[in-house]
Write a protein that holds these residues in place. Structure first.
Motif, PDB file in Angstrom:
ATOM      1  N   LYS A   1       0.864  -1.185   0.000  1.00  0.00           N
ATOM      2  CA  LYS A   1       0.000   0.000   0.000  1.00  0.00           C
ATOM      3  C   LYS A   1       0.893   1.224   0.000  1.00  0.00           C
ATOM      4  CE  LYS A   1      -4.101   1.875   2.187  1.00  0.00           C
ATOM      5  NZ  LYS A   1      -5.089   1.776   3.242  1.00  0.00           N
ATOM      6  N   GLY A   2       0.610   2.159  -0.873  1.00  0.00           N
ATOM      7  CA  GLY A   2       1.435   3.358  -0.923  1.00  0.00           C
ATOM      8  C   GLY A   2       0.730   4.479  -1.652  1.00  0.00           C
ATOM      9  N   ALA A   3       1.310   5.661  -1.569  1.00  0.00           N
ATOM     10  CA  ALA A   3       0.726   6.825  -2.230  1.00  0.00           C
ATOM     11  C   ALA A   3       0.802   6.651  -3.737  1.00  0.00           C
ATOM     12  CB  ALA A   3       1.454   8.087  -1.796  1.00  0.00           C
ATOM     13  N   GLY A   4      -0.224   7.087  -4.418  1.00  0.00           N
ATOM     14  CA  GLY A   4      -0.262   6.960  -5.873  1.00  0.00           C
ATOM     15  C   GLY A   4       0.030   8.279  -6.556  1.00  0.00           C
ATOM     16  N   VAL A   5       0.541   8.183  -7.782  1.00  0.00           N
ATOM     17  CA  VAL A   5       0.716   9.386  -8.600  1.00  0.00           C
ATOM     18  C   VAL A   5       0.132   9.114  -9.985  1.00  0.00           C
ATOM     19  CG1 VAL A   5       3.098   8.758  -9.219  1.00  0.00           C
ATOM     20  CG2 VAL A   5       2.346  11.121  -9.491  1.00  0.00           C
ATOM     21  N   PRO A   6      -0.716  10.021 -10.475  1.00  0.00           N
ATOM     22  CA  PRO A   6      -1.279   9.822 -11.813  1.00  0.00           C
ATOM     23  C   PRO A   6      -0.343  10.381 -12.874  1.00  0.00           C
ATOM     24  CG  PRO A   6      -2.304  11.736 -10.766  1.00  0.00           C
ATOM     25  CD  PRO A   6      -1.241  11.249  -9.820  1.00  0.00           C
ATOM     26  N   ILE A   7      -0.041   9.597 -13.882  1.00  0.00           N
ATOM     27  CA  ILE A   7       0.750  10.094 -15.013  1.00  0.00           C
ATOM     28  C   ILE A   7      -0.183  10.028 -16.230  1.00  0.00           C
ATOM     29  CG2 ILE A   7       2.821   9.776 -16.443  1.00  0.00           C
ATOM     30  CD1 ILE A   7       3.875  10.182 -13.741  1.00  0.00           C
ATOM     31  N   ASP A   8      -0.557  11.194 -16.735  1.00  0.00           N
ATOM     32  CA  ASP A   8      -1.609  11.260 -17.757  1.00  0.00           C
ATOM     33  C   ASP A   8      -1.101  11.158 -19.189  1.00  0.00           C
ATOM     34  OD1 ASP A   8      -3.476  11.619 -15.721  1.00  0.00           O
ATOM     35  OD2 ASP A   8      -3.214  13.794 -15.730  1.00  0.00           O
ATOM     36  N   ILE A   9       0.081  10.623 -19.389  1.00  0.00           N
ATOM     37  CA  ILE A   9       0.657  10.613 -20.740  1.00  0.00           C
ATOM     38  C   ILE A   9       0.275   9.331 -21.492  1.00  0.00           C
ATOM     39  CG2 ILE A   9       2.808  10.769 -22.058  1.00  0.00           C
ATOM     40  CD1 ILE A   9       4.090  11.984 -19.480  1.00  0.00           C
ATOM     41  N   GLN A  10      -0.399   9.499 -22.624  1.00  0.00           N
ATOM     42  CA  GLN A  10      -0.711   8.333 -23.466  1.00  0.00           C
ATOM     43  C   GLN A  10       0.562   7.868 -24.163  1.00  0.00           C
ATOM     44  OE1 GLN A  10      -3.800   9.129 -26.340  1.00  0.00           O
ATOM     45  NE2 GLN A  10      -5.391   8.714 -24.829  1.00  0.00           N
ATOM     46  N   ASN A  11       0.667   6.580 -24.409  1.00  0.00           N
ATOM     47  CA  ASN A  11       1.835   6.035 -25.119  1.00  0.00           C
ATOM     48  C   ASN A  11       3.137   6.537 -24.497  1.00  0.00           C
ATOM     49  OD1 ASN A  11       0.284   4.713 -27.235  1.00  0.00           O
ATOM     50  ND2 ASN A  11      -0.161   6.762 -27.969  1.00  0.00           N
ATOM     51  N   CYS A  12       3.203   6.526 -23.185  1.00  0.00           N
ATOM     52  CA  CYS A  12       4.403   7.031 -22.505  1.00  0.00           C
ATOM     53  C   CYS A  12       5.563   6.060 -22.763  1.00  0.00           C
ATOM     54  CB  CYS A  12       4.135   7.163 -21.007  1.00  0.00           C
ATOM     55  SG  CYS A  12       5.562   7.834 -20.151  1.00  0.00           S
ATOM     56  N   ASP A  13       6.480   6.445 -23.637  1.00  0.00           N
ATOM     57  CA  ASP A  13       7.541   5.541 -24.069  1.00  0.00           C
ATOM     58  C   ASP A  13       8.711   5.564 -23.082  1.00  0.00           C
ATOM     59  OD1 ASP A  13       9.595   7.625 -25.146  1.00  0.00           O
ATOM     60  OD2 ASP A  13       7.682   8.210 -26.047  1.00  0.00           O
ATOM     61  N   THR A  14       9.546   4.539 -23.182  1.00  0.00           N
ATOM     62  CA  THR A  14      10.651   4.422 -22.225  1.00  0.00           C
ATOM     63  C   THR A  14      11.726   5.485 -22.464  1.00  0.00           C
ATOM     64  OG1 THR A  14      11.639   2.710 -23.612  1.00  0.00           O
ATOM     65  CG2 THR A  14      10.305   1.958 -21.764  1.00  0.00           C
ATOM     66  N   ASP A  15      11.706   6.142 -23.620  1.00  0.00           N
ATOM     67  CA  ASP A  15      12.611   7.282 -23.830  1.00  0.00           C
ATOM     68  C   ASP A  15      12.209   8.442 -22.904  1.00  0.00           C
ATOM     69  OD1 ASP A  15      13.183   5.959 -26.666  1.00  0.00           O
ATOM     70  OD2 ASP A  15      14.620   7.599 -26.471  1.00  0.00           O
ATOM     71  N   GLN A  16      10.908   8.550 -22.588  1.00  0.00           N
ATOM     72  CA  GLN A  16      10.470   9.584 -21.641  1.00  0.00           C
ATOM     73  C   GLN A  16      10.846   9.169 -20.224  1.00  0.00           C
ATOM     74  OE1 GLN A  16       9.411  12.234 -23.348  1.00  0.00           O
ATOM     75  NE2 GLN A  16       9.619  10.742 -24.996  1.00  0.00           N
ATOM     76  N   ILE A  17      10.628   7.893 -19.922  1.00  0.00           N
ATOM     77  CA  ILE A  17      10.871   7.410 -18.550  1.00  0.00           C
ATOM     78  C   ILE A  17      12.354   7.587 -18.202  1.00  0.00           C
ATOM     79  CG2 ILE A  17      10.711   5.400 -17.020  1.00  0.00           C
ATOM     80  CD1 ILE A  17       8.319   4.450 -18.743  1.00  0.00           C
TER      81      ILE A  17
END
Ligand code: SF4
Lengths: 467, 204
Positions: free
Chosen positions: B8-24
Motif C-alpha cells: 500500500k502506498g501513495a499513488g501518482v497519476p501520469i496522464d501521458i498516453q503512449n508514454c515511451d521508455t525514452d520519456q521514462i
C-alpha cells in the motif's frame, strides 16, 4: 484440423518444456551489441558461463561514433569503456564479434541478415526492441530486456507467454515512389501505436511478396511501434536467393537440407489468425509523421489533423501536446513543414537499397539543409562506395559517415540541437529521441533526400518524374 | 529479486498516453550505473527538469504532494518503445513498486517483473477513475494484493486484475528466474539433442 501459421510452426519446434502456463523457448541465435554490457556483467557477477557462445554474435552500434574510426576520439570515458567492452566480452566468453574497425561492424539488425546469421525457421533474440527486423527472413525474432539477455546467455532459453497472431495483408501494387517505409507507417497509422500488443504479426499479400529483402526488413523493423514484438514474412525465393552464400548460412548439403525445411514454413492456406487486417497497397502514398508517436502519420499530400475532430478526450489532449512540442498547427500542409536537418540511416533504412533510393533523388541536386547519410554496416558502406553512391551524396553536399545507429538515438553524440527539426529515416519520433527537445519527422530515404534538396517536405514523386 | 505480496502506498497519476521508455529515462543516461549517486533524478528527466537543472513546476512529480509516491497510475500503452531495462531500474530507484495502466509495452511489462515491480492491467475507465481520484486528493493511497489479484483505490473500491500464473508465482516468491531455469538443465540438454537432429544444418 486447421492449418498452422508460420509463427506456430517455428514456435512449436522450440518448446523445451512448460510451467505455470508459460513456455521455456529454446533460442537458436542470440545477437548482442554494445548496450548488452550490463547483461555480461551480471553473468560475471554471478559466476555463470555461457551456454552457446557458438550461436551468439556481437557488434557495437549504439555508442559508435560515425565521424571517426578511432575510439580515442570519444569524449566520455564511460562511452569509450562501453564501446570497448564488446571486444573484451567477446574474447572472455568466446563469442563471434565484429568489433570496432572490422569491416563487418554495423547496426546489429543490419549485420545479422547480411552475415547470414539470420535464417528462416529460427528463434532469435537481441536486447533491442527492433529485433523483429530479422523476421523478414521468416524467423521468430524478438526484442528482450537486459535481464532476459542474461537469461539467454546463461541458458539459451527464455520463459515466454505464447502471443496471439495477427495477419496484415496488403494486396495490390505499390505506386510509383512509394516504399516499404510508407507501407509500415500506413499500417501503424491504421492499427495504432498499441494495436499489435500481445500479437505476433505476419505480413502477407501481393504487395509484400513483391518487396525486396531490404523492403521486408524495413516493414519488419517497426511492429514494436504498433506494440508488437514480432513481424514476419514467409520465406520464399526472394529470401533464399538473398541468403545463399552468406558467411554464416548453411552450405552444400546443409543448404539443401535447410531449403527443404524452409519451404514447409509458410502459413497453411487454412491457418487461422486471431486478428486479420487488410490494407490496399494502391492507396498508400509517401508518408510523414507529424507528432511524437509513429502512429501520427499522414500522407505528404495531406494537411495535419485537427484534434477537435477527435471524440476521445485523452487522445485530443495528446494531440494538442504533440502539436505544442512539435511547434506545428493543425490544418497545416505537410509540405509547409521545414526541417533543419536530414538523417538517412538507422536499422529501418540504412541498407544498400535505401541508400540507392536516396541517392537517386540527391543526384545532380544540392542539399539546402545539413544532411547526413549513415550506412547500416561497414559492408553496406563499402558497397555504396563501389557503386559511387558516396560521390553522389558528397557532390550534393551530404555528409557521408561511418556505420552505426548515430542520430536514430543520439547515444554516440550525433544529435539534433534543442528545438531542431529533422527529416529522419529512423523509426521513432518520441520527444527527445534525437537529443533533448529534438523534433523528429519519420520518412522514407527518398522523402528524406527530397527534404534535403528542397528544404521542406516534398512529395518525392514530383522530383522523380523528371529523372 | 524482491518478492511482491501486498503493498500500500501513495499513488501518482501520469496522464501521458503512449508514454515511451525514452520519456521514462532518456537515452543519454543509459550509460550510467544504477548504483550511481543521483540515479533517481533520471526518471522523466527531460519532463521534470529544465535545461539549467531547475524543476519544471507543473510536472506532476515535482508537486510536493506526490513526492513519496510508490504506485503509478498510468495511461494506455505505458512503457512502449525501447527495450531499455533502465526504465525499470529508474522506477526502482524512485521507490515505485507498481504501475497500473490500461495497457503496457510488452517488453517493459516483462522487465518490470524481473525487479519486483507489479505491472497491473486494468480497464481504461477504471484507470481514468483512479487517476482522477489521485488528482483530486494528492497523496491518496492505492493498495495492491497480488495473491487476491486486486487493486483498491482511495475510496475503498476494489478492482480485480488478471495476471499470468507464471508471473504471479515468480513475483509472489521473488524467484530468481535464471536459477530456476538452470534447474531445467536436463530438459534443455535433451531438447538440444533432438534439435540437433532436426536443425542439423544450423550447426557451424
Ligand atoms: S538504429 Fe536506432 S532503432 Fe536501430 S538498433 Fe540502433 S538505436 Fe535502435
Amino acid at each position: 484440423m486447421t492449418g498452422k501459421t508460420l509463427f506456430e510452426k517455428i514456435w512449436k519446434r522450440h518448446i523445451v518444456t512448460k510451467r505455470h502456463g508459460q513456455t521455456l523457448l529454446y533460442i537458436d541465435r542470440h545477437l548482442c551489441h554494445d548496450g548488452s554490457f550490463g547483461a555480461f556483467n551480471r553473468l560475471r557477477q554471478r559466476g555463470l558461463g555461457m551456454r552457446r557462445p557458438d550461436q551468439t554474435f556481437m557488434t557495437p552500434d549504439h555508442y559508435t561514433p560515425t565521424h571517426t574510426a578511432s575510439l580515442d576520439d570519444l569524449e566520455d570515458p564511460r562511452a569509450r569503456e562501453i564501446a570497448a567492452a564488446v571486444e573484451v566480452n567477446a574474447k572472455e566468453f568466446g563469442v563471434t564479434a565484429f568489433p570496432w574497425g572490422d569491416r563487418r561492424q554495423g547496426i546489429v539488425h543490419v549485420v545479422g541478415p547480411e552475415q547470414g546469421i539470420t535464417l528462416p525457421g529460427l528463434t532469435m533474440v537481441c536486447g533491442d526492441s527492433h529485433t523483429s527486423t530479422h523476421g523478414a527472413l521468416g524467423c521468430i525474432a524478438f526484442g528482450i530486456g537486459s535481464s532476459e539477455v542474461s537469461h539467454v546467455l546463461a541458458t539459451q532459453t527464455l520463459w515466454q507467454k505464447t502471443p496471439k497472431t495477427m495477419r496484415i495483408t496488403i494486396d495490390g501494387k505499390l505506386g510509383f515512389g512509394v516504399t516499404a517505409k510508407d507501407v509500415i507507417l500506413a499500417i501503424i497509422r491504421k492499427i495504432s501505436a498499441f494495436g499489435g500488443t500481445g500479437h505476433a504479426i505476419e505480413y502477407a499479400g501481393s504487395a509484400i511478396r513483391d518487396l525486396s529483402m531490404e523492403g521486408r526488413l524495413t516493414i519488419c523493423n517497426m511492429p514494436i511501434e504498433a506494440g508488437s514484438r514480432f513481424g514476419m514474412v514467409a520465406p520464399d525465393e526472394t529470401t533464399f536467393s538473398y541468403i545463399e552464400g552468406r558467411p554464416f548460412a548453411p552450405k552444400g548439403e546443409k543448404w539443401e537440407e535447410a531449403l527443404t525445411f524452409w519451404r514447409t514454413l509458410p502459413s497453411d492456406d487454412d491457418a487461422a489468425f486471431d486478428v486479420e487486417v487488410l490494407l490496399g497497397g494502391d492507396a498508400i502514398a509517401p508518408m510523414v509523421t507529424w507528432g511524437n508517436s509513429p502512429q501520427d502519420a499522414v500522407q505528404v499530400t495531406e494537411r495535419l489533423p485537427d484534434p477537435d475532430s477527435e471524440t476521445d478526450a485523452e487522445r485530443k489532449a495528446a494531440m494538442a501536446a504533440a502539436y505544442d512540442y512539435m511547434d506545428l498547427k493543425p490544418g497545416m500542409a505537410v509540405t509547409d513543414i521545414r526541417p533543419d536537418r536530414v538523417f538517412i540511416g538507422a536499422c529501418t533504412n540504412s541498407r544498400i537499397e535505401d541508400l540507392r533510393s536516396a541517392a537517386a533523388v540527391a543526384k545532380g541536386r544540392k542539399a539546402v539543409i545539413p544532411a547526413m547519410v549513415v550506412p547500416g554496416s561497414g559492408l553496406v558502406r563499402a558497397q555504396a562506395e563501389a557503386e559511387g553512391l558516396d560521390r553522389i551524396f558528397t557532390d550534393a553536399g551530404f555528409d557521408w559517415r561511418l556505420a552505426g545507429c548515430s542520430m536514430c538515438v543520439g547515444m554516440n553524440g550525433d544529435t539534433l540541437k534543442p528545438g531542431e527539426r529533422s527529416a529522419s529515416t529512423s523509426n521513432r519520433n518520441f520527444r527527445g529521441r534525437q537529443g533533448p527537445a529534438s523534433r523528429t519527422h519519420l520518412v522514407s530515404p527518398a522523402m528524406a533526400a527530397a527534404a534535403a534538396v528542397t528544404g521542406s517536405f516534398t512529395d518525392v514523386r514530383k522530383l522523380m518524374e523528371g529523372s | 529479486m524482491e518478492a511482491f505480496t501486498i503493498f500500500k502506498g501513495a499513488g501518482v497519476p501520469i496522464d501521458i498516453q503512449n508514454c515511451d521508455t525514452d520519456q521514462i529515462i532518456p537515452a543519454r543516461f543509459l550509460r550510467r550505473d544504477p548504483a550511481d549517486e543521483g540515479y533517481d533524478r533520471y526518471l522523466f528527466h527531460d519532463l521534470r527538469f529544465a535545461e539549467d537543472g531547475s524543476e519544471i513546476a507543473d510536472f506532476i512529480l515535482n508537486n510536493p504532494a506526490y513526492r513519496g509516491a510508490s504506485v503509478i497510475i498510468a495511461e494506455i500503452n505505458w512503457g512502449c518503445g525501447s527495450s531499455r531495462e533502465n526504465a525499470v531500474y529508474v522506477l526502482v530507484a524512485n521507490g515505485i513498486r507498481s504501475v497500473v495502466a490500461p495497457s503496457f509495452g510488452d517488453i517493459h511489462y516483462n522487465n518490470c517483473m524481473k525487479h519486483g515491480i507489479l505491472p497491473v492491467r486494468l480497464h481504461r475507465s477504471d484507470c481514468d477513475t483512479l487517476r482522477q481520484q489521485l488528482h483530486d486528493t494528492p497523496g491518496a493511497q492505492i493498495a495492491l494484493d497480488l495473491e487476491a489479484q486486486t487493486v483498491t483505490g482511495p475510496d475503498g473500491k476494489s478492482y480485480d486484475f488478471e495476471i499470468d500464473p507464471f508471473d504471479k508465482h515468480g513475483l509472489l516468491n521473488g524467484l530468481d528466474e535464471i536459477g530456476m531455469t538452470l534447474g531445467h538443465d536436463a530438459d534443455i540438454t535433451d531438447f538440444e539433442r533432438r534439435h540437433r537432429d532436426d536443425f542439423g544444418w544450423l550447426e557451424q
